[in-house]
Design an enzyme around this catalytic site. Structure first.
Site, PDB file in Angstrom:
ATOM      1  N   ASP A  43       0.851  -1.198   0.000  1.00 34.62           N
ATOM      2  CA  ASP A  43       0.000   0.000   0.000  1.00 34.62           C
ATOM      3  C   ASP A  43       0.885   1.247   0.000  1.00 34.62           C
ATOM      4  OD1 ASP A  43      -2.795   1.165   0.406  1.00 34.62           O
ATOM      5  OD2 ASP A  43      -1.577   2.220   1.906  1.00 34.62           O
ATOM      6  N   TYR A  48       3.166   9.852   0.831  1.00 36.26           N
ATOM      7  CA  TYR A  48       4.101   9.248   1.792  1.00 36.26           C
ATOM      8  C   TYR A  48       5.552   9.621   1.492  1.00 36.26           C
ATOM      9  CZ  TYR A  48      -0.078   6.528   2.964  1.00 36.26           C
ATOM     10  OH  TYR A  48      -1.355   6.147   3.309  1.00 36.26           O
ATOM     11  N   LYS A  76      -2.309   6.267  -4.151  1.00 33.47           N
ATOM     12  CA  LYS A  76      -3.409   7.205  -3.887  1.00 33.47           C
ATOM     13  C   LYS A  76      -3.106   8.589  -4.455  1.00 33.47           C
ATOM     14  CE  LYS A  76      -3.756   4.694   0.437  1.00 33.47           C
ATOM     15  NZ  LYS A  76      -2.388   4.563   0.972  1.00 33.47           N
ATOM     16  N   HIS A 109      -7.293   9.761  -2.071  1.00 30.30           N
ATOM     17  CA  HIS A 109      -6.811   9.612  -0.688  1.00 30.30           C
ATOM     18  C   HIS A 109      -7.808  10.162   0.341  1.00 30.30           C
ATOM     19  CE1 HIS A 109      -2.662   9.109   1.406  1.00 30.30           C
ATOM     20  NE2 HIS A 109      -3.635   8.866   2.266  1.00 30.30           N
TER      21      HIS A 109
HETATM   22  P1  NDP Z   1      -0.510   0.801  11.909  1.00 35.57           P
HETATM   23  O1  NDP Z   1      -1.768   0.676  12.665  1.00 35.57           O
HETATM   24  O2  NDP Z   1      -0.164  -0.179  10.863  1.00 35.57           O
HETATM   25  O3  NDP Z   1       0.653   0.889  12.987  1.00 35.57           O
HETATM   26  C1  NDP Z   1       1.988   1.112  12.646  1.00 35.57           C
HETATM   27  C2  NDP Z   1       2.778   1.128  13.947  1.00 35.57           C
HETATM   28  O4  NDP Z   1       2.734  -0.167  14.558  1.00 35.57           O
HETATM   29  C3  NDP Z   1       4.250   1.447  13.743  1.00 35.57           C
HETATM   30  O5  NDP Z   1       4.688   2.185  14.855  1.00 35.57           O
HETATM   31  C4  NDP Z   1       4.900   0.074  13.709  1.00 35.57           C
HETATM   32  O6  NDP Z   1       6.248   0.168  14.123  1.00 35.57           O
HETATM   33  C5  NDP Z   1       4.071  -0.657  14.746  1.00 35.57           C
HETATM   34  N1  NDP Z   1       4.017  -2.115  14.538  1.00 35.57           N
HETATM   35  C6  NDP Z   1       3.929  -2.800  13.369  1.00 35.57           C
HETATM   36  N2  NDP Z   1       3.866  -4.109  13.587  1.00 35.57           N
HETATM   37  C7  NDP Z   1       3.905  -4.292  14.923  1.00 35.57           C
HETATM   38  C8  NDP Z   1       3.880  -5.429  15.761  1.00 35.57           C
HETATM   39  N3  NDP Z   1       3.803  -6.662  15.259  1.00 35.57           N
HETATM   40  N4  NDP Z   1       3.953  -5.243  17.108  1.00 35.57           N
HETATM   41  C9  NDP Z   1       4.038  -3.979  17.633  1.00 35.57           C
HETATM   42  N5  NDP Z   1       4.078  -2.857  16.879  1.00 35.57           N
HETATM   43  C10 NDP Z   1       3.998  -3.009  15.539  1.00 35.57           C
HETATM   44  O7  NDP Z   1      -0.473   2.293  11.354  1.00 35.57           O
HETATM   45  P2  NDP Z   1      -0.575   3.064   9.999  1.00 35.57           P
HETATM   46  O8  NDP Z   1      -1.323   4.304  10.294  1.00 35.57           O
HETATM   47  O9  NDP Z   1       0.760   3.158   9.380  1.00 35.57           O
HETATM   48  O10 NDP Z   1      -1.552   2.196   9.065  1.00 35.57           O
HETATM   49  C11 NDP Z   1      -1.109   1.177   8.209  1.00 35.57           C
HETATM   50  C12 NDP Z   1      -1.085   1.619   6.756  1.00 35.57           C
HETATM   51  O11 NDP Z   1      -2.369   2.014   6.321  1.00 35.57           O
HETATM   52  C13 NDP Z   1      -0.241   2.873   6.499  1.00 35.57           C
HETATM   53  O12 NDP Z   1       1.141   2.639   6.587  1.00 35.57           O
HETATM   54  C14 NDP Z   1      -0.751   3.277   5.147  1.00 35.57           C
HETATM   55  O13 NDP Z   1      -0.194   2.442   4.138  1.00 35.57           O
HETATM   56  C15 NDP Z   1      -2.251   3.032   5.323  1.00 35.57           C
HETATM   57  N6  NDP Z   1      -2.962   4.233   5.804  1.00 35.57           N
HETATM   58  C16 NDP Z   1      -3.826   4.850   4.937  1.00 35.57           C
HETATM   59  C17 NDP Z   1      -4.497   5.984   5.321  1.00 35.57           C
HETATM   60  C18 NDP Z   1      -5.436   6.647   4.388  1.00 35.57           C
HETATM   61  O14 NDP Z   1      -5.827   7.801   4.619  1.00 35.57           O
HETATM   62  N7  NDP Z   1      -5.840   5.976   3.329  1.00 35.57           N
HETATM   63  C19 NDP Z   1      -4.330   6.589   6.647  1.00 35.57           C
HETATM   64  C20 NDP Z   1      -3.463   5.817   7.506  1.00 35.57           C
HETATM   65  C21 NDP Z   1      -2.827   4.688   7.091  1.00 35.57           C
HETATM   66  P3  NDP Z   1       7.482  -0.461  13.245  1.00 35.57           P
HETATM   67  O15 NDP Z   1       7.395   0.102  11.864  1.00 35.57           O
HETATM   68  O16 NDP Z   1       8.680   0.009  13.995  1.00 35.57           O
HETATM   69  O17 NDP Z   1       7.304  -1.953  13.307  1.00 35.57           O
HETATM   70  C1  1BO Z   2      -3.145  12.448   6.640  1.00 38.16           C
HETATM   71  C2  1BO Z   2      -2.466  11.113   6.652  1.00 38.16           C
HETATM   72  C3  1BO Z   2      -2.785  10.242   5.514  1.00 38.16           C
HETATM   73  C4  1BO Z   2      -2.162   8.919   5.656  1.00 38.16           C
HETATM   74  O1  1BO Z   2      -2.580   8.065   4.622  1.00 38.16           O
END
Ligand code: NDP
Ligand code: 1BO
Length: 316
Positions: A43, A48, A76, A109
């Protein structure tokens, strides 16, 4: 790998790697490791700021034998490219960065438009209101991207059921996907039911509670999903981690799910959640955790005077 079957008949791997906040310098390794472990869905988003490095990892994975058609790549359209004439150039830029000829899925997005050089978060004067530039106009230009062969499917992200309904009524191509925040604190059952009735699939973003997001997007004293005692207890019982329980829960609901990690061990751990099965009693217990808590509440897209409001954004 479990797959969703889109209306087009194409399978989409349900468990993907998120890349928001994965910094240049770490996202290359994360994507290479993810593909090595078995992920076939990545994704991405222009916003990003790391698509070029994701593209390098994809190109090298394909050079070492992974076929393009095995991969599912989502990206996106950012909020500053909603003018219809900006949509195809924005997608072309994303494809250049990702070193691809086409995307499997291109999402709007947010249903919110800002001016080309807007800051993050944007100032009130940097918004283009929904009357001046409706998301339906942007959608039409996204449809043209499908017709041009640049995106196989298109969809929304952060779209309410009402906005999806508008796309269904006014568009020529129905949205294939809505990517929204989904986890036990924000279960969005009505939205999922709406999508299911209309053949729209749902991807769960921030499934682990997005604890690493920027301070400007955080509230004080937020509940930490990964530390929820009920999730911890279920994890202990199934000899799994809390993150694995959260990912397995999203898969049990027939959504796609895209946990982000740049840590090799956690990338593998998250992928292995695909094999975890929760019991009916686990599902009931998790069902009780809903508190309609948005970690990404959208407030930066709806400051007073911008032409947008939270009521407009979420239609609730
Ligand atoms: P997540 O809910 O995926 O959480 C990410 C966090 O969790 C990071 O700090 C990561 O740290 C930690 N983490 C990952 N795996 C583990 C584990 N097994 N145990 C403990 N901690 C863990 O957050 P996101 O907001 O990043 O959501 C995921 C994806 O969704 C985004 O990266 C993006 O691609 C998408 N997204 C889309 C949005 C939109 O508007 N369309 C908005 C938000 C997200 P570390 O990297 O150090 O492991
Ligand atoms: C505003 C944050 C968007 C992440 O997908």
């Amino acid at each position: 790998m479990q797959a969703l079957r889109l209306k087009s008949g194409e399978p989409m791997p349900r468990l993907g790697l998120g890349t928001w906040k994965s910094r240049p310098g770490e996202v290359y390794d994360a994507v290479r490791e993810a593909i090595r472990v078995g992920y076939r869905h990545i994704d991405c988003a222009h916003a990003y700021g790391n698509e070029a490095e994701v593209g390098q990892a994809l190109a090298e994975a394909m050079a070492s034998g992974v076929k393009r058609e095995e991969l599912w790549i989502t990206s996106k359209l950012w909020n500053n490219a909603h003018h219809p004439e900006d949509v195809q150039p924005a997608l072309a830029g994303t494809l250049r960065n990702l070193r691809l000829d086409y995307l499997d899925l291109y999402l709007m997005h947010w249903p919110v438009a800002v001016r080309g050089q807007a800051h993050f978060p944007p100032g009130v004067d940097e918004f283009i209101g929904p009357k001046e530039l409706p998301f339906t106009a942007t959608w039409k230009a996204m449809e043209d991207c499908v017709n041009a062969g640049l995106a196989r499917h298109i969809g929304g992200s952060n779209f309410s059921a009402r906005k999806l309904q508008t796309l269904l009524e006014e568009g020529r191509i129905a949205p294939a996907m809505d990517q929204v925040e989904l986890h036990p604190y924000l279960q969005q059952t009505a939205l999922i039911d709406f999508c299911r009735r209309h053949g729209i699939h749902v991807t769960a973003y921030s499934p682990l509670g997005s604890a690493d997001r920027p301070a400007v997007l955080k509230a004080d004293a937020e509940p930490l999903l990964l530390e929820d005692p009920a999730i911890a207890a279920i994890a202990k019982c199934c000899d799994a981690s809390p993150a694995q329980v959260l990912i397995a829960w999203a898969l049990e609901r027939d959504t796609a799910v895209i946990p982000k990690s740049v840590n090799r061990g956690r990338i593998r751990e998250n992928f292995e959640a695909g094999a975890l099965r929760l019991t009916d009693s686990d599902l009931k217990e998790i069902g009780r955790l809903d508190r309609h808590r948005r970690y990404l509440d959208g407030a930066i897209w709806a400051p007073p005077g911008s032409g947008y409001s939270l009521e407009w954004l979420w239609d609730e």
